[in-house]
Design an enzyme around this catalytic site. Structure first.
Site, PDB file in Angstrom:
ATOM      1  CG  ASP A   1      -1.770   1.083   1.341  1.00 14.53           C
ATOM      2  OD1 ASP A   1      -2.606   1.249   0.343  1.00 14.53           O
ATOM      3  OD2 ASP A   1      -1.606   2.165   2.252  1.00 14.53           O
TER       4      ASP A   1
ATOM      5  CD  GLU B   1      -2.361   2.523  -3.549  1.00 12.94           C
ATOM      6  OE1 GLU B   1      -3.214   3.214  -3.767  1.00 12.94           O
ATOM      7  OE2 GLU B   1      -1.443   2.227  -2.359  1.00 12.94           O
TER       8      GLU B   1
END
Length: 645
Positions: free
Chosen positions: A309, A352
């Site tokens: 993330d 990401e």
């Protein structure tokens, strides 16, 4: 788990060297020492004046179980005899300021169910895995030249019981796995399952990185869930957050009263938008904590991949007005990926990342960050902006649908239609579509058709498969009652047929990471907002022609240039009546006309449906025709494809 006596560990192994088995030193371990069974507690708190272990077993008395400092750099340890698995505990830390604070164990394997915040002694040993066949299958078929369809979900809001309570890890085996198998997803990607205090953080603001959240059961229960996924051929990817953590008082924040896991400099410590703090990725002990954590999930939970993330937030300092890269993060990510792929070369490490940072999916030995996949955020943003535009104005932003092919092979991409785009007022995918009720469903079918035929692996957030009308509501479950409505049933049937077609069609995935796998037929018809292209597999006959119409107009006898095969069959039309469409389909076999068109040797004439996608498959090669050469116009890339590591 082989517990290491911390007194025997060289200081440099944790404090100054790469040490990726930190979980064998730190935390609470059920052990026998000097023939006495008990629990050894070990923690790193470099600026603590004194440390104790407290819990129900000593009535939370700070004075009873004082810890011994075993290294000058702040490792503290204590063996407490005659306590067992299931005991709740915290560390009582006397700070330099003289205060006593209570903290959960950073290396705890289990925790109390929220809102309680204590750690729980748990012996992780003992689960017997049954997934050797899955491991062999992964090694036999690396994912780069295989179909990959990822179902992203939030464990707590996919489905709930009638009384509103959560399904457990074990109960989700019966609820979720058959559903995933029915839809032929190859993987599930679960939003973070580390322990976290606040439901609405969705797990992205964690306090216990080694503890599978107790909301859904025990660590062994989660192991069983993963084991069963593997039994049915489903890979398990976890969302993992190595960049930042929450500021709750019982967690990592100011762990010993001073910045311990986070940066000391306030300018780079804080994430004001998220209310979190950044890990100090320049500190060896923090790197060892995080990389050990990644390997812990791989070794003990048999996880198949991480979606890492907020990589963009890691790569750049968040000082106001400063664009300087964070070299600590860059070197950390490279070290992380090297460690992960040394452990399992078939693992999925997905970044990401919304930046243009180069070589994200290039191996570190070639100068890259070392991931093997990256979310294509640019594709997602451009395509959704295009789809939200009124059809009559799409011709003015035509380039949003073609731009992605200019960089499609610069990285190994996953196309994400993710949770980020269906929350916080952004509307569901269905409700993003302009027009009336019928138009919305037609355009969502069209979007999915384009999604599954565009180069790149696929990821869809839960609910999209049947046309969830409302945006994601994280405190509720999906609107399963929508299956009572005809158009949602049609959508669901279409999605299942589309994903089945994708999985059995090599041209749609075999050359995902090679420019030879895609060729525009016509990328320039902005007036009619029609796009046509070829997807190609390893073999010449493994080819599909795709035609997408992003307006409501119907076109008959529309010429489409095609490779020189004698016939084409339409194998999918999103406007078919069984999918809720108007029925403008091409039922008959399409005979090619041997006249060049669109820089192709031949063409066919087809009916193009409103808001429709038509997929054509060649039937047989024309007698005497020559193999297609490289003279056709192709999308070129100046970056070598990296479809394998």
């Amino acid at each position: 788990m082989s517990v290491i006596n911390c007194e025997e560990v060289k200081r440099d192994e944790f404090h100054t060297e790469k040490y990726y088995e930190s979980y064998n030193i730190f935390g609470a371990h059920v052990v026998t020492e000097d023939e006495i069974q008990g629990v050894r507690f070990t923690v790193w708190a470099p600026h603590a004046k004194a440390m104790s272990v407290v819990g129900d077993f000593n009535e939370w008395d700070y004075e009873q179980h004082k810890m011994l400092q075993v290294t000058e750099e702040g490792i503290w340890s204590l063996f407490i005899p005659h306590i067992e698995e299931g005991e709740i505990y915290k560390y009582a830390i006397e700070t330099l300021a003289g205060d006593v604070i209570l903290k959960a164990d950073p290396y705890a394997i289990y925790a109390e169910v929220r809102p309680n915040t204590a750690s729980v002694v748990f012996d992780i040993k003992g689960y017997e895995w049954n997934d050797k066949n899955w491991t062999r299958k992964k090694k036999k078929k690396p994912i780069y030249k295989e179909a990959m369809t990822v179902y992203e979900l939030h464990f707590g809001s996919w489905k709930k019981k009638e009384d509103g309570t959560l399904y457990s890890y074990r109960e989700m085996v019966e609820e979720l796995i058959p559903y995933v198998v029915e839809h032929q997803f190859t993987h599930i990607e679960i939003m973070p399952l580390v322990e976290h205090p606040y439901d609405r953080s969705w797990g992205y603001q964690g306090t216990g990185y080694y503890a599978a959240t107790s909301r859904f059961g025990t660590p062994h229960d989660l192991m069983y869930f993963v084991d069963e996924c593997h039994k049915y051929g489903i890979g398990v990817i976890l969302d993992w957050v190595p960049g930042h953590f929450c500021k709750d008082a019982h967690g990592l924040y100011l762990f010993d009263g001073t910045p311990t896991y986070e940066y000391k400099d306030k300018d780079v410590q804080e994430n004001p938008v998220w209310g979190t703090v950044n890990f100090d990725l320049g500190k060896r002990e923090v790197r060892n904590f995080l990389i050990s954590n990644a390997l812990f999930w791989m070794r003990y939970f048999h996880i198949d991949g991480f979606r890492v993330d907020a990589v963009a937030n890691m790569l750049y300092w968040n000082k106001e007005g400063q664009e300087q890269s964070n070299e600590h993060a860059v070197s950390f990510l490279r070290e992380l990926n090297e460690a992960v792929f040394a452990e399992d070369e078939d693992f999925l490490m997905t970044a990401e990342d919304s930046t243009a940072w180069p070589l994200v999916t290039t191996p570190t030995y070639e100068g890259g960050l070392g991931f093997n996949y990256k979310w294509n955020m640019g594709w997602m943003n451009d395509v959704l902006k295009y789809m939200e535009c009124a059809p009559e104005y799409r011709k003015h932003i035509h380039e949003k649908m073609t731009f992605s092919l200019l960089y499609a092979y610069s990285e190994n991409f996953i196309l994400p239609l993710s949770h980020d785009e269906v929350v916080h007022g952004k509307k569901s995918l269905l409700n993003k579509m302009p027009g009336d009720y019928w138009d919305k469903f037609a355009q969502l079918r069209l979007l999915y058709g384009y999604f599954f035929t565009h180069p790149g692996k696929k990821l869809l957030f839960m609910g999209g498969e049947f046309g969830q009308f409302d945006e994601w509501k994280d405190l509720e479950d999906l609107d399963w009652n929508l299956h009572d409505f005809e158009m949602h049933r049609y959508m669901h049937d279409y999605f299942k047929e589309l994903i089945a077609l994708y999985k059995r069609s090599k041209p749609l995935w075999q050359l995902d990471h090679s420019p030879e796998g895609f060729q525009w037929i016509d990328a320039n018809n902005n007036e009619q907002s029609i796009f046509s292209f070829i997807r190609q597999g390893d073999k010449q006959e493994d080819a599909l022609v795709v035609v997408c119409n992003f307006t409501k107009a119907t076109y008959e006898n529309y010429k489409v240039g095609v490779p020189d095969f004698e016939y084409y069959n339409e194998i999918l039309n999103s406007d078919a009546e069984q999918y809720g469409g108007s029925g403008q389909v091409n039922k008959k076999r399409l005979k090619t006309i041997l006249e060049p068109y669109h820089n192709q040797a031949a063409h066919v004439e087809i009916t193009i449906p409103p808001f429709g996608v038509s997929i054509l498959r060649p039937v047989k090669t024309r007698k005497g025709s020559k193999k297609q050469d490289g003279s056709k116009t192709k999308v070129r890339s100046n970056v070598t494809s990296r479809g394998k590591r």
